[in-house]
Design an enzyme around this catalytic site. Structure first.
Site, short mmCIF file in Angstrom:
data_model
loop_
_atom_site.label_atom_id
_atom_site.label_comp_id
_atom_site.label_asym_id
_atom_site.label_seq_id
_atom_site.Cartn_x
_atom_site.Cartn_y
_atom_site.Cartn_z
N SER A 1 -17.09 -4.77 4.95
CA SER A 1 -17.77 -3.57 4.44
C SER A 1 -19.04 -3.22 5.23
O SER A 1 -20.04 -2.80 4.64
CB SER A 1 -18.08 -3.71 2.94
OG SER A 1 -16.88 -3.83 2.20
N HIS B 1 -6.88 -12.95 10.84
CA HIS B 1 -7.49 -12.03 9.88
C HIS B 1 -7.05 -12.43 8.47
O HIS B 1 -5.91 -12.86 8.25
CB HIS B 1 -7.06 -10.58 10.18
CG HIS B 1 -7.86 -9.58 9.40
ND1 HIS B 1 -7.57 -9.29 8.08
CD2 HIS B 1 -8.95 -8.86 9.73
CE1 HIS B 1 -8.46 -8.40 7.65
NE2 HIS B 1 -9.32 -8.13 8.63
N GLU C 1 -15.72 -13.26 8.25
CA GLU C 1 -15.39 -12.17 7.32
C GLU C 1 -15.12 -12.76 5.94
O GLU C 1 -13.99 -13.19 5.66
CB GLU C 1 -14.15 -11.44 7.81
CG GLU C 1 -14.29 -10.81 9.17
CD GLU C 1 -13.34 -9.64 9.34
OE1 GLU C 1 -13.81 -8.54 9.66
OE2 GLU C 1 -12.12 -9.81 9.11
N GLY D 1 -13.18 -4.62 2.63
CA GLY D 1 -12.61 -3.44 1.99
C GLY D 1 -13.03 -3.26 0.54
O GLY D 1 -12.46 -2.45 -0.18
N GLY E 1 -13.74 -2.61 9.66
CA GLY E 1 -12.45 -2.11 9.18
C GLY E 1 -12.53 -0.63 8.85
O GLY E 1 -12.46 0.24 9.73
N GLY E 2 -12.72 -0.32 7.59
CA GLY E 2 -12.70 1.06 7.10
C GLY E 2 -13.55 2.02 7.92
O GLY E 2 -13.10 3.12 8.28
N GLU F 1 -6.11 -10.81 5.98
CA GLU F 1 -4.90 -10.15 5.47
C GLU F 1 -3.65 -10.83 6.02
O GLU F 1 -2.62 -10.91 5.33
CB GLU F 1 -4.95 -8.65 5.80
CG GLU F 1 -5.98 -7.93 4.93
CD GLU F 1 -6.61 -6.71 5.58
OE1 GLU F 1 -6.08 -6.20 6.58
OE2 GLU F 1 -7.67 -6.28 5.08
N ASN G 1 -11.23 -2.67 13.70
CA ASN G 1 -9.88 -3.07 13.31
C ASN G 1 -9.29 -1.95 12.47
O ASN G 1 -9.69 -1.75 11.33
CB ASN G 1 -9.97 -4.37 12.50
CG ASN G 1 -8.65 -4.71 11.83
OD1 ASN G 1 -7.60 -4.22 12.22
ND2 ASN G 1 -8.71 -5.58 10.82
N TRP G 2 -8.35 -1.23 13.05
CA TRP G 2 -7.80 -0.05 12.36
C TRP G 2 -6.77 -0.41 11.30
O TRP G 2 -6.32 0.45 10.56
CB TRP G 2 -7.16 0.90 13.38
CG TRP G 2 -8.12 1.52 14.35
CD1 TRP G 2 -9.43 1.18 14.58
CD2 TRP G 2 -7.84 2.61 15.23
NE1 TRP G 2 -9.97 1.98 15.55
CE2 TRP G 2 -9.00 2.88 15.97
CE3 TRP G 2 -6.69 3.39 15.47
CZ2 TRP G 2 -9.07 3.89 16.94
CZ3 TRP G 2 -6.76 4.39 16.44
CH2 TRP G 2 -7.95 4.63 17.14
N LYS G 3 -6.34 -1.66 11.29
CA LYS G 3 -5.29 -2.11 10.34
C LYS G 3 -4.05 -1.21 10.46
O LYS G 3 -3.80 -0.66 11.53
CB LYS G 3 -5.83 -2.13 8.90
CG LYS G 3 -7.19 -2.81 8.80
CD LYS G 3 -7.57 -3.16 7.41
CE LYS G 3 -8.98 -3.68 7.40
NZ LYS G 3 -9.32 -4.40 6.19
C1 PEP Z 1 -11.75 -6.02 8.43
O1 PEP Z 1 -10.65 -5.71 8.02
O2 PEP Z 1 -11.84 -6.76 9.43
C2 PEP Z 1 -12.93 -5.50 7.73
C3 PEP Z 1 -14.08 -6.04 7.97
O3 PEP Z 1 -12.72 -4.44 6.85
P1 PEP Z 1 -13.85 -3.55 6.11
O4 PEP Z 1 -14.90 -3.23 7.14
O5 PEP Z 1 -13.11 -2.34 5.64
O6 PEP Z 1 -14.39 -4.39 5.00
#
Ligand code: PEP
Length: 254
Positions: free
Chosen positions: A216, A98, A170, A176, A237-238, A100, A10-12
């Site tokens: 993470s 998600h 999640e 994040g 994500g990241g 966010e 997930n590039w956000k």
């Molecule tokens: C996400 O946004 O779905 C996620 C899991 O982010 P991160 O891996 O950065 O915690």
């Protein structure tokens, strides 16, 4: 049990069109050279990169998804993008629910239910996110919260529609933040989610549903998380923004 192993990125709200094309090209090359397993790899870049991504991924097994869609099929919703529009770019997946979106854009369980319906109706697979906040983890309401997200926000789908769903657990406190759920905490919730799916649908459907962990995930913690019985992969994500890290996480799925 036929559920798939999946690693999705997930590039956000990161990467311009040009940057997206460069990252896709890099991921495509490393996946081609290094991935021999049957783990499904999916990337979810921003909307603006989806048509170009479709072209760049042609002839590969890498799947493509959007990060959101609107809950109506079409209409006067300035600035919004429908599931049908996502589908028309060549994408096959869409992330719904998600944290966010829930936190900043008002995506309630009612809204996620409508988005999931529209997405499946338009022929997309849904990556449906659930997860509790830190306060909910601490006050021990996390099972109840996640169950409500599933019951109210997803289980409006009938059995056939639900076969197009991938669930992602999640925990909000792990997204994040650098904090990860321990493999035991994640496994406990994944097993619970599978039980809730079995109760609402059937044991067989629950056994066939891929449940991803997100929060993470990095190359150095992926293997222990993915080693748990009910963890079928990750939503990243990241670390999905670095081709090397992302593919190393895919490799941890072996
Ligand atoms: C996400 O946004 O779905 C996620 C899991 O982010 P991160 O891996 O950065 O915690």
């Amino acid at each position: 049990m036929t559920r798939k192993k999946i690693v999705a990125g997930n590039w956000k709200m990161h990467k311009t069109l040009e940057e997206s094309q460069a990252l896709i090209t890099e991921i495509r090359g490393i996946v081609r050279d290094e991935i021999r397993s049957n783990t499904s790899v999916i990337i979810c870049p921003p909307f603006i990169a989806l048509p170009a991504a479709t072209r760049l991924l042609e002839g590969t097994d890498i799947g493509l998804g959007a990060q959101n869609c609107h809950f109506e099929d079409q209409g006067a919703f300035t600035g919004e993008i429908s599931a049908g529009m996502v589908k028309s770019t060549g994408a096959q997946y869409v992330i719904v629910g998600h944290s966010e979106r829930r936190q900043y854009f008002g995506d309630t369980n009612e809204i996620t239910a409508a988005k999931a319906k529209s997405a499946v109706r338009m022929g997309l697979h849904v990556i449906f996110c659930v997860g509790e906040t830190l306060a909910q983890r601490e006050d021990k309401s996390y099972f109840r919260v996640v169950e409500a997200q599933l019951q109210e926000g997803l289980f409006g789908l009938d059995r056939k529609e639900f076969s197009h769903v991938i669930v992602a657990y999640e925990p909000v406190w792990a997204i994040g933040t650098g904090l990860t759920a321990s493999p035991e905490q994640a496994q406990e919730m994944h097993a619970y989610i599978r039980k809730v799916i079995a109760t609402h649908y059937t044991d067989e459907i629950a056994a066939d549903t891929s449940i991803l962990y997100g929060g993470s995930v990095k190359p150095d913690n992926a293997q222990t998380l993915f080693g748990q019985d009910d963890i079928d992969g990750g939503l990243i994500g990241g670390a999905a923004l670095k081709a090397r890290d992302f593919v190393d996480i895919v490799k941890a799925m072996h």
